[in-house]
Design a protein around this motif. Structure first.
Motif, short mmCIF file in Angstrom:
data_model
loop_
_atom_site.label_atom_id
_atom_site.label_comp_id
_atom_site.label_asym_id
_atom_site.label_seq_id
_atom_site.Cartn_x
_atom_site.Cartn_y
_atom_site.Cartn_z
N TYR A 14 0.86 -1.20 0.00
CA TYR A 14 0.00 0.00 0.00
C TYR A 14 0.88 1.23 0.00
O TYR A 14 1.89 1.27 0.71
N ASN A 15 0.49 2.22 -0.76
CA ASN A 15 1.16 3.51 -0.69
C ASN A 15 0.18 4.48 -0.05
O ASN A 15 -0.84 4.85 -0.65
N TYR A 16 0.48 4.88 1.17
CA TYR A 16 -0.41 5.77 1.93
C TYR A 16 -0.03 7.21 1.62
O TYR A 16 1.09 7.64 1.88
N ILE A 17 -0.97 7.94 1.07
CA ILE A 17 -0.69 9.32 0.64
C ILE A 17 -1.55 10.29 1.43
O ILE A 17 -2.76 10.07 1.62
N HIS A 18 -0.90 11.35 1.89
CA HIS A 18 -1.58 12.38 2.68
C HIS A 18 -2.82 12.89 1.91
O HIS A 18 -2.71 13.26 0.73
N GLY A 19 -3.96 12.90 2.58
CA GLY A 19 -5.21 13.23 1.89
C GLY A 19 -5.33 14.66 1.41
O GLY A 19 -6.18 14.97 0.57
N GLU A 20 -4.48 15.55 1.96
CA GLU A 20 -4.61 16.95 1.55
C GLU A 20 -3.86 17.25 0.26
O GLU A 20 -3.88 18.36 -0.23
N ILE A 21 -3.13 16.24 -0.25
CA ILE A 21 -2.49 16.45 -1.56
C ILE A 21 -3.09 15.42 -2.52
O ILE A 21 -2.44 14.49 -2.96
N PHE A 22 -4.35 15.65 -2.82
CA PHE A 22 -5.11 14.67 -3.58
C PHE A 22 -4.57 14.48 -4.99
O PHE A 22 -4.65 13.39 -5.56
N SER A 23 -3.97 15.55 -5.54
CA SER A 23 -3.44 15.43 -6.90
C SER A 23 -2.34 14.37 -6.95
O SER A 23 -2.20 13.64 -7.94
N ALA A 24 -1.55 14.25 -5.87
CA ALA A 24 -0.48 13.23 -5.84
C ALA A 24 -1.11 11.83 -5.84
O ALA A 24 -0.61 10.92 -6.51
N TYR A 25 -2.21 11.71 -5.12
CA TYR A 25 -2.91 10.42 -5.09
C TYR A 25 -3.42 10.06 -6.49
O TYR A 25 -3.25 8.93 -6.96
N GLU A 26 -4.02 11.05 -7.17
CA GLU A 26 -4.55 10.78 -8.51
C GLU A 26 -3.44 10.41 -9.48
O GLU A 26 -3.57 9.50 -10.29
N ARG A 27 -2.31 11.13 -9.36
CA ARG A 27 -1.18 10.83 -10.24
C ARG A 27 -0.65 9.43 -9.99
O ARG A 27 -0.30 8.70 -10.91
N PHE A 28 -0.62 9.06 -8.72
CA PHE A 28 -0.11 7.72 -8.40
C PHE A 28 -1.05 6.65 -8.94
O PHE A 28 -0.61 5.61 -9.43
N GLU A 29 -2.36 6.90 -8.86
CA GLU A 29 -3.34 5.94 -9.41
C GLU A 29 -3.10 5.75 -10.91
O GLU A 29 -3.13 4.63 -11.43
N ASP A 30 -2.84 6.87 -11.62
CA ASP A 30 -2.56 6.78 -13.06
C ASP A 30 -1.29 5.95 -13.30
O ASP A 30 -1.25 5.13 -14.22
N ALA A 31 -0.26 6.19 -12.47
CA ALA A 31 1.00 5.45 -12.63
C ALA A 31 0.77 3.96 -12.39
O ALA A 31 1.36 3.11 -13.07
N GLN A 53 0.48 -7.05 -5.74
CA GLN A 53 -0.60 -6.07 -5.91
C GLN A 53 -0.24 -4.83 -5.11
O GLN A 53 0.09 -4.94 -3.92
N LEU A 54 -0.28 -3.69 -5.77
CA LEU A 54 0.05 -2.44 -5.08
C LEU A 54 -1.17 -1.52 -5.14
O LEU A 54 -1.76 -1.32 -6.19
N HIS A 55 -1.55 -0.98 -3.97
CA HIS A 55 -2.73 -0.11 -3.90
C HIS A 55 -2.33 1.26 -3.38
O HIS A 55 -1.48 1.37 -2.50
N ALA A 56 -3.00 2.28 -3.90
CA ALA A 56 -2.82 3.63 -3.33
C ALA A 56 -3.94 3.84 -2.31
O ALA A 56 -5.06 3.35 -2.50
N HIS A 57 -3.62 4.52 -1.24
CA HIS A 57 -4.64 4.81 -0.23
C HIS A 57 -4.43 6.24 0.24
O HIS A 57 -3.31 6.61 0.60
N HIS A 58 -5.48 7.05 0.24
CA HIS A 58 -5.27 8.40 0.76
C HIS A 58 -5.90 8.53 2.13
O HIS A 58 -7.00 8.04 2.38
#
Ligand code: SF4
Length: 295
Positions: A14-31, A53-58
């Motif tokens: 899992y890649n845990y991404i700070h929720g206040e930088i949502f654009s980084a989360y979206e970019r990671f989902e695309d990657a 299996q790798l998941h992004a989580h904000h």
């Protein structure tokens, strides 16, 4: 992360991404989508027997989720509050399974190290402070952002990369390692190499390498008031000294800022801070440590 998972025989990450930088989360989902389409992720990667299996989580923007066990709680869908340790995540982590927690910056260095060798990476920095570091430059600079430089790069050079002090003003002080690191006056930081040892010697620390630059117009009491509000707001509320103490610190500082400081106010502040550091643990009656080590 895929290489690290392969080395450790891990099948889910899992890649845990700070929720206040949502654009980084979206970019990671695309990657992730791109990597799956290219066969680098998923079942039988590149035709091998290895599946990952790798998941992004904000998250939702809690400061304390930078602490690994609070992050695991948040990943499990609970309140982001640190766990008692032991047990440590290596034996009892996500959903009670052995878990390796590391930050993205560290994992991102792995491909370069594999290609160029560990020694070459060490030689990027200074003795005992090898490698590179990503400094997040914020505050009164022209070009706030993330800058990756060899450890030990002088602060002046880093400031230059960030466009210098905003508006050509003079430098007053710098908080070099995130909000909880001690502030350094301009003369102490200007030529200081930005690495673990040099910053400790100068009286502060590397911490998260989130550098906050303060120019000559900054009111230090107001800056401290702002930081104490942040800590009051971000206390996860688990430990009474932190939950109550951070509010008291903010109220006392607000009084000083309004010109209504009283004799003994600074003693009161240091006592409050000491109590936060040394409040007895309700559960064990012993050591006096907060769960996240924040205070
Ligand atoms: S010191 Fe305690 S209350 Fe404060 S953020 Fe850490 S775990 Fe939460």
């Amino acid at each position: 992360m895929i290489i690290a998972a392969y080395a450790m025989g891990i099948t889910v990450g899992y890649n845990y991404i700070h929720g206040e930088i949502f654009s980084a989360y979206e970019r990671f989902e695309d990657a992730l989508e791109e990597a799956r389409a290219a066969g680098y992720l998923g079942d039988r990667i590149l035709g091998s027997k290895f599946s990952f299996q790798l998941h992004a989580h904000h998250g939702f923007g809690a400061y304390v989720c930078g602490e690994e066990t609070a992050m695991l709680e948040s990943l499990e869908g609970k309140k982001g509050q640190p766990r008692f340790k032991p047990p440590f995540p290596a034996s009892f982590g996500l959903y009670g399974r052995p878990t390796t927690v590391n930050n993205t910056e560290t994992l991102a260095a792995v491909p370069w190290i594999i290609r160029n060798g560990g020694q070459a990476y060490l030689e990027c920095g200074r003795p005992n402070n090898g490698g590179t570091k990503i400094f997040s430059m914020s505050g009164d600079v022209e070009l706030p952002g993330n800058y990756e430089v060899p450890l030990g790069t002088p602060f002046g050079k880093l400031l230059e990369l960030a466009g210098g002090v905003r508006g050509g003003r003079r430098l007053k002080a710098v908080i070099p390692g995130g909000a909880s690191s001690p502030v350094l006056p301009a003369d102490a930081i200007r030529d200081c190499p930005m690495d673990y040892d040099a910053l400790a010697k100068a009286g502060s620390m590397m911490g998260s390498a989130a550098v906050i630059v303060l120019d000559e117009t900054r009111d230090m009491v107001e800056s401290l008031l702002r930081l104490s509000y942040f800590y009051m707001h971000e206390s996860c509320g688990q430990c009474t000294p932190c939950r109550e103490g951070t509010g008291w610190l903010w109220r006392v500082l607000a009084r000083i800022h309004a010109g209504r400081g009283r004799p003994g106010t600074s003693t009161c502040c240091s006592r409050s801070r000491r109590t936060s550091r040394a409040g007895p643990s309700a559960r064990s009656g012993t050591p006096p440590r907060s769960r996240c080590g924040r205070c």
